[in-house]
Design a protein around this motif. Structure first.
Motif, short mmCIF file in Angstrom:
data_model
loop_
_atom_site.label_atom_id
_atom_site.label_comp_id
_atom_site.label_asym_id
_atom_site.label_seq_id
_atom_site.Cartn_x
_atom_site.Cartn_y
_atom_site.Cartn_z
N LEU A 135 8.00 -0.02 -3.16
CA LEU A 135 6.56 -0.07 -3.38
C LEU A 135 6.23 -1.33 -4.18
CD1 LEU A 135 3.85 1.57 -3.30
CD2 LEU A 135 4.53 2.47 -5.53
N ARG A 136 5.15 -1.98 -3.86
CA ARG A 136 4.72 -3.16 -4.62
C ARG A 136 4.18 -2.71 -5.97
NH1 ARG A 136 0.69 -5.94 -3.06
NH2 ARG A 136 1.32 -7.74 -4.23
N THR A 137 4.88 -3.08 -7.04
CA THR A 137 4.50 -2.67 -8.40
C THR A 137 4.61 -3.84 -9.38
OG1 THR A 137 6.75 -1.95 -8.88
CG2 THR A 137 5.25 -0.28 -8.03
N PRO A 138 3.89 -4.93 -9.17
CA PRO A 138 4.06 -6.09 -10.04
C PRO A 138 3.59 -5.92 -11.48
CG PRO A 138 2.25 -6.46 -8.53
CD PRO A 138 2.91 -5.17 -8.12
N GLY A 187 -3.38 2.77 3.15
CA GLY A 187 -2.49 1.69 2.74
C GLY A 187 -2.24 0.72 3.87
N GLY A 188 -1.23 -0.10 3.70
CA GLY A 188 -0.85 -1.08 4.71
C GLY A 188 0.09 -0.48 5.73
N THR A 189 0.59 -1.33 6.59
CA THR A 189 1.51 -0.91 7.64
C THR A 189 2.81 -0.42 7.03
OG1 THR A 189 0.52 -2.53 9.11
CG2 THR A 189 2.69 -1.67 9.74
N LEU A 190 3.25 0.75 7.48
CA LEU A 190 4.48 1.35 6.96
C LEU A 190 5.67 0.95 7.82
CD1 LEU A 190 3.31 5.03 6.30
CD2 LEU A 190 3.57 3.19 4.63
N PRO A 191 6.84 0.78 7.18
CA PRO A 191 8.05 0.58 7.98
C PRO A 191 8.38 1.87 8.75
CG PRO A 191 8.53 0.48 5.61
CD PRO A 191 7.06 0.70 5.76
N PRO A 192 9.18 1.78 9.81
CA PRO A 192 9.46 2.95 10.65
C PRO A 192 9.95 4.18 9.87
CG PRO A 192 10.29 0.98 11.71
CD PRO A 192 9.82 0.57 10.34
N ASP A 193 10.85 4.03 8.91
CA ASP A 193 11.35 5.20 8.18
C ASP A 193 10.24 5.87 7.38
OD1 ASP A 193 11.34 2.92 6.42
OD2 ASP A 193 12.68 3.99 5.04
N CYS A 194 9.31 5.10 6.85
CA CYS A 194 8.20 5.67 6.09
C CYS A 194 7.16 6.31 7.02
CB CYS A 194 7.56 4.61 5.21
SG CYS A 194 8.62 4.08 3.84
N PRO A 252 -0.40 -5.75 1.03
CA PRO A 252 0.66 -4.97 1.66
C PRO A 252 1.22 -3.92 0.71
CG PRO A 252 1.45 -7.18 1.13
CD PRO A 252 0.00 -7.14 0.77
N THR A 253 1.74 -2.88 1.29
CA THR A 253 2.18 -1.71 0.54
C THR A 253 3.62 -1.81 0.07
OG1 THR A 253 0.62 -0.36 1.78
CG2 THR A 253 2.45 0.80 0.74
N VAL A 254 4.47 -2.36 0.90
CA VAL A 254 5.90 -2.32 0.64
C VAL A 254 6.53 -3.70 0.88
CG1 VAL A 254 6.43 -1.58 3.01
CG2 VAL A 254 7.99 -0.98 1.17
N GLY A 255 7.56 -4.01 0.10
CA GLY A 255 8.29 -5.25 0.29
C GLY A 255 9.37 -5.08 1.34
N PRO A 256 10.03 -6.17 1.72
CA PRO A 256 11.09 -6.09 2.73
C PRO A 256 12.25 -5.20 2.30
CG PRO A 256 10.77 -8.37 1.97
CD PRO A 256 9.80 -7.52 1.25
N ASP A 257 12.37 -4.94 1.00
CA ASP A 257 13.44 -4.09 0.49
C ASP A 257 13.09 -2.61 0.50
OD1 ASP A 257 11.49 -4.13 -1.46
OD2 ASP A 257 12.83 -4.79 -3.08
N GLY A 258 11.89 -2.26 1.01
CA GLY A 258 11.47 -0.87 1.05
C GLY A 258 10.88 -0.36 -0.25
N CYS A 276 10.84 0.05 -10.46
CA CYS A 276 10.79 -0.07 -9.00
C CYS A 276 10.86 1.33 -8.39
CB CYS A 276 11.96 -0.91 -8.50
SG CYS A 276 11.89 -2.60 -9.05
N TYR A 277 10.10 1.53 -7.33
CA TYR A 277 10.06 2.84 -6.68
C TYR A 277 10.19 2.67 -5.17
CZ TYR A 277 8.06 4.10 -11.19
OH TYR A 277 7.86 4.26 -12.53
N PRO A 278 11.15 3.33 -4.55
CA PRO A 278 11.22 3.30 -3.08
C PRO A 278 9.99 3.98 -2.48
CG PRO A 278 13.27 4.15 -4.04
CD PRO A 278 12.25 4.08 -5.14
N LEU A 279 9.32 3.32 -1.57
CA LEU A 279 8.12 3.89 -0.96
C LEU A 279 8.46 5.21 -0.26
CD1 LEU A 279 5.14 3.82 -0.25
CD2 LEU A 279 5.74 2.43 1.75
N ALA A 280 9.60 5.28 0.39
CA ALA A 280 9.99 6.50 1.10
C ALA A 280 10.01 7.70 0.14
CB ALA A 280 11.35 6.33 1.76
N GLU A 281 10.56 7.51 -1.04
CA GLU A 281 10.61 8.60 -2.04
C GLU A 281 9.21 8.97 -2.50
OE1 GLU A 281 13.18 10.55 -2.96
OE2 GLU A 281 14.18 9.47 -1.34
#
Length: 159
Positions: free
Chosen positions: A72-75, A98-105, A64-70, A80-85
């Motif tokens: 980007l997955r960067t372990p 990539g994976g499924t994007l949240p609506p805002d993305c 998956p591309t993004v966590g529930p907090d929006g 930390c980077y907001p996927l939207a940005e």
């Protein structure tokens, strides 16, 4: 001309995918992904997304591309980077996998005219080879990295 591929975020599996693509002749750039020790001398050092993304025409995100907090997955990195940005920084028309994007993305991807492919929403005839590739990546250990190009060769997608 060799195509440049940016790998954005993800874990060690994305670094092994990057190495596989590098061996196939792609120019690889990493953002928010630190290569594991066996790849440190083969892959470039990661760059910051704010510097790299504006010049990235082809981008692969982890699934998956993004966590529930929006975010980007960067372990592999502490930042930390907001996927939207990250999506806003891409040039208009960039190709992104990539994976499924949240609506805002999804909205940002549309506004930026990104050629976004949701690897989890592909038709069945394409999704199965991709699922096989993802499963292989999940199981891939350094000694199995040589199997990745074979799995990629069975997909119907070309970068």
């Amino acid at each position: 001309m060799k195509r440049t591929v940016t790998i954005l975020g993800g874990d060690e599996r994305m670094a092994w995918l990057a190495e596989s693509l590098r061996r196939e002749g792609y120019i690889i750039r990493l953002a928010a992904l630190l290569p594991p020790a066996p790849l440190k001398n083969r892959l470039p050092q990661p760059e910051t997304p704010d510097r790299l993304l504006p010049e990235s025409e082809t981008v692969i995100l982890a699934v998956p591309t993004v966590g529930p907090d929006g975010m980007l997955r960067t372990p592999t990195v502490p930042e930390c980077y907001p996927l939207a940005e990250c999506l806003r920084r891409l040039p208009e028309g960039a190709m992104v996998l990539g994976g499924t994007l949240p609506p805002d993305c999804r909205k940002i991807a549309e506004e930026q005219h990104l050629a976004y492919t949701d690897l989890l929403a592909l038709p069945d005839e394409v999704r199965q080879p991709i699922s096989d590739l993802i499963a292989l990546l999940r199981e891939a250990a350094p000694m199995h990295a040589a199997d990745i190009p074979t799995a990629v060769s069975y997909t119907h997608l070309t970068l």
